[in-house]
Design a protein around this motif. Structure first.
Motif, mmCIF file in Angstrom:
data_model
loop_
_atom_site.group_PDB
_atom_site.id
_atom_site.type_symbol
_atom_site.label_atom_id
_atom_site.label_comp_id
_atom_site.label_asym_id
_atom_site.label_seq_id
_atom_site.Cartn_x
_atom_site.Cartn_y
_atom_site.Cartn_z
ATOM 1 N N ALA A 183 36.590 29.391 34.943
ATOM 2 C CA ALA A 183 37.427 28.723 34.857
ATOM 3 C C ALA A 183 37.123 27.112 35.809
ATOM 4 O O ALA A 183 37.109 26.093 35.874
ATOM 5 C CB ALA A 183 38.828 29.412 34.635
ATOM 6 N N ILE A 184 36.671 28.042 37.176
ATOM 7 C CA ILE A 184 36.409 26.820 38.266
ATOM 8 C C ILE A 184 35.398 25.389 37.307
ATOM 9 O O ILE A 184 35.192 25.153 38.201
ATOM 10 C CB ILE A 184 36.034 27.218 40.158
ATOM 11 N N MET A 185 34.155 26.324 37.008
ATOM 12 C CA MET A 185 33.953 25.463 36.978
ATOM 13 C C MET A 185 33.770 24.446 35.857
ATOM 14 O O MET A 185 33.450 22.871 35.697
ATOM 15 C CB MET A 185 32.161 25.782 36.663
ATOM 16 N N LYS A 186 34.772 24.738 34.759
ATOM 17 C CA LYS A 186 34.740 24.100 33.869
ATOM 18 C C LYS A 186 36.363 23.486 34.004
ATOM 19 O O LYS A 186 35.669 22.211 33.749
ATOM 20 C CB LYS A 186 35.463 25.182 32.853
ATOM 21 N N ALA A 187 37.438 23.698 35.073
ATOM 22 C CA ALA A 187 38.063 22.764 35.578
ATOM 23 C C ALA A 187 37.910 21.595 36.647
ATOM 24 O O ALA A 187 38.280 20.360 36.246
ATOM 25 C CB ALA A 187 39.165 23.301 35.524
ATOM 26 N N ARG A 188 36.489 22.226 37.552
ATOM 27 C CA ARG A 188 36.649 21.463 38.982
ATOM 28 C C ARG A 188 38.037 21.314 39.517
ATOM 29 O O ARG A 188 38.427 20.038 39.981
ATOM 30 C CB ARG A 188 35.710 20.276 38.529
ATOM 31 N N PRO A 189 39.003 22.242 39.027
ATOM 32 C CA PRO A 189 40.999 22.230 39.727
ATOM 33 C C PRO A 189 40.645 21.213 41.358
ATOM 34 O O PRO A 189 39.558 21.814 41.829
ATOM 35 C CB PRO A 189 40.739 23.504 39.637
ATOM 36 N N ASP A 190 41.792 20.462 41.416
ATOM 37 C CA ASP A 190 42.273 20.042 42.799
ATOM 38 C C ASP A 190 42.545 21.388 43.750
ATOM 39 O O ASP A 190 42.310 21.882 45.160
ATOM 40 C CB ASP A 190 43.068 18.481 42.575
ATOM 41 N N VAL A 191 43.578 22.502 42.950
ATOM 42 C CA VAL A 191 43.686 23.776 43.224
ATOM 43 C C VAL A 191 43.485 24.748 42.276
ATOM 44 O O VAL A 191 44.120 24.679 41.597
ATOM 45 C CB VAL A 191 45.203 24.027 43.682
ATOM 46 N N LEU A 192 42.987 25.524 43.304
ATOM 47 C CA LEU A 192 43.093 27.353 42.494
ATOM 48 C C LEU A 192 44.520 28.222 42.840
ATOM 49 O O LEU A 192 44.320 28.558 44.518
ATOM 50 C CB LEU A 192 41.877 27.647 42.848
ATOM 51 N N THR A 193 45.141 28.329 42.453
ATOM 52 C CA THR A 193 45.860 29.671 42.635
ATOM 53 C C THR A 193 45.867 31.269 42.555
ATOM 54 O O THR A 193 46.018 31.146 41.089
ATOM 55 C CB THR A 193 47.299 29.740 42.105
ATOM 56 N N LEU A 194 45.740 31.867 43.752
ATOM 57 C CA LEU A 194 44.990 33.242 42.408
ATOM 58 C C LEU A 194 46.480 34.095 43.326
ATOM 59 O O LEU A 194 47.481 34.110 44.063
ATOM 60 C CB LEU A 194 44.385 33.666 43.815
ATOM 61 N N ASP A 195 47.603 34.420 42.196
ATOM 62 C CA ASP A 195 49.235 35.191 42.093
ATOM 63 C C ASP A 195 48.389 36.722 42.777
ATOM 64 O O ASP A 195 48.286 37.445 40.576
ATOM 65 C CB ASP A 195 49.923 34.987 41.137
ATOM 66 N N PHE A 196 48.961 37.247 43.386
ATOM 67 C CA PHE A 196 48.403 38.265 43.645
ATOM 68 C C PHE A 196 50.138 39.256 43.640
ATOM 69 O O PHE A 196 50.064 40.647 43.366
ATOM 70 C CB PHE A 196 48.423 39.221 45.681
ATOM 71 N N GLY A 197 51.312 39.392 43.148
ATOM 72 C CA GLY A 197 52.696 39.683 42.811
ATOM 73 C C GLY A 197 52.729 40.582 41.498
ATOM 74 O O GLY A 197 53.501 41.561 42.368
ATOM 75 N N ASN A 198 51.189 40.632 40.712
ATOM 76 C CA ASN A 198 51.413 42.324 39.588
ATOM 77 C C ASN A 198 50.138 42.753 40.029
ATOM 78 O O ASN A 198 50.529 43.891 39.331
ATOM 79 C CB ASN A 198 51.230 41.962 38.560
ATOM 80 N N VAL A 199 49.589 43.070 41.147
ATOM 81 C CA VAL A 199 48.994 43.363 41.918
ATOM 82 C C VAL A 199 49.501 44.860 42.564
ATOM 83 O O VAL A 199 50.099 44.697 43.333
ATOM 84 C CB VAL A 199 47.679 42.882 42.610
ATOM 85 N N SER A 200 49.216 45.784 42.331
ATOM 86 C CA SER A 200 49.722 47.321 42.362
ATOM 87 C C SER A 200 49.198 47.647 43.619
ATOM 88 O O SER A 200 49.488 48.875 44.533
ATOM 89 C CB SER A 200 49.715 48.034 41.291
ATOM 90 N N PHE A 201 47.888 48.075 43.383
ATOM 91 C CA PHE A 201 46.338 48.274 44.670
ATOM 92 C C PHE A 201 45.568 47.603 44.698
ATOM 93 O O PHE A 201 45.045 46.829 43.730
ATOM 94 C CB PHE A 201 46.501 49.808 43.606
ATOM 95 N N MET A 202 44.422 47.099 45.783
ATOM 96 C CA MET A 202 44.404 46.432 46.807
ATOM 97 C C MET A 202 43.276 46.445 47.879
ATOM 98 O O MET A 202 43.862 47.349 48.246
ATOM 99 C CB MET A 202 44.181 44.877 46.665
ATOM 100 N N ASP A 203 41.995 46.623 47.829
ATOM 101 C CA ASP A 203 40.840 46.535 48.567
ATOM 102 C C ASP A 203 40.176 46.189 49.213
ATOM 103 O O ASP A 203 40.951 44.736 48.682
ATOM 104 C CB ASP A 203 40.463 48.299 49.474
ATOM 105 N N SER A 204 39.214 45.759 50.639
ATOM 106 C CA SER A 204 38.779 44.618 50.466
ATOM 107 C C SER A 204 38.160 43.686 49.700
ATOM 108 O O SER A 204 37.614 42.774 50.109
ATOM 109 C CB SER A 204 38.694 44.998 51.892
ATOM 110 N N SER A 205 37.523 44.519 48.480
ATOM 111 C CA SER A 205 37.088 43.926 47.181
ATOM 112 C C SER A 205 37.927 42.589 47.421
ATOM 113 O O SER A 205 37.279 41.802 46.579
ATOM 114 C CB SER A 205 36.821 44.826 46.427
#
Lengths: 107, 148
Positions: free
Chosen positions: A35-57
């Motif tokens: 998606a980044i390569m296609k759109a070359r966006p000014d802003v990328l937003t990563l929304d973690f609001g619905n992430v129930s678990f994450m580790d250092s990955s």
């Protein structure tokens, strides 16, 4: 990991959902980078609001996207982090590089 | 300080496939729930186990597949102990590997595995021999819903 990804007005938004570990990070990275390569966006937003678990990955995923985006002068926003997730992002020093936003407690 | 009496123990043996990472942390968390942990304590345990198991898969066995051995123990004083062992390549310099942001895992690894394990548990011990494998042992006192 079910994830919604959409592009509008030179911005790519990724709504992450579920558990984000090393197993989930690989395929997710490929989708986001496409998606980044296609759109070359000014802003990328990563929304973690619905992430129930994450580790250092997940931190590695964010750091990698930051590098890719910086190379094309884009900005990175990380929103909806839980206090724990925020602490992990802080450990990496990302705070000085990208905009990190914590989700209010109790959400 | 002498260890309190061991009151329960479980062992889990898994192939080093990334799809098993979620199974490993969920299983250890389910066992830990016997101590009636707070949600935050449980999430800390899950995160720390996920880091250790991912390390065994990504670094210990790298390109090959081997077994990951997990032992979890519950002590009478509320101490929870998890050991994650692999028979992989081993770590040549443990001090270096434990430094935050140090990684041999390539572009998309944050190098935070040990730092997270350290900050999410009370005690982290790493034993490793090159060519033989690595055992990571973590201990965390579970104070429960009232204390957490």
């Amino acid at each position: 990991m079910a994830t919604e990804l959409y592009t509008a007005n030179n911005a790519v938004t990724v709504r992450l959902e579920g558990e984000l570990d090393h197993h989930a990070a690989g395929p997710l990275r490929d989708r986001i980078d496409e998606a980044i390569m296609k759109a070359r966006p000014d802003v990328l937003t990563l929304d973690f609001g619905n992430v129930s678990f994450m580790d250092s990955s997940a931190v590695g995923l964010v750091m990698g996207r930051f590098k890719l985006l910086s190379a094309m002068k884009g900005k990175l926003e990380v929103v909806g982090l839980s206090p724990t997730a925020y602490r992990m992002m802080e450990l990496s020093g990302l705070k000085t590089l990208a905009k990190l936003e914590m989700k209010p407690r109790g959400n | 300080m002498p260890k309190a009496m061991l009151i329960n123990e479980m062992k889990l043996e898994l192939e080093s496939r990334s799809i098993n990472e979620s199974f490993a942390r969920a299983t250890v968390a389910a066992f830990c729930s016997q101590l009636d942990p707070s949600l935050e304590e449980l999430s800390d345990i899950k995160t720390a186990v996920s880091e250790a198991v991912t390390n065994a898969i990504v670094h210990g066995y790298a390109e090959k597949t081997g077994k990951v051995y997990i032992t979890a123990r519950i002590y009478a004083d509320g101490m929870f102990e998890v050991a994650v062992k692999d028979k992989g390549c081993g770590i040549p310099d443990i001090a270096k590997a434990r430094e935050p942001l140090f990684t041999t895992g390539g572009a998309d690894r944050a190098g935070l595995g040990f730092a997270v394990m350290e900050s999410f548990t009370d005690k982290l011990n790493v034993r490793s021999a090159v060519g033989k494998g690595t055992t990571v042992t973590m201990r965390k006192k579970i104070t429960g819903k009232s204390g957490g």
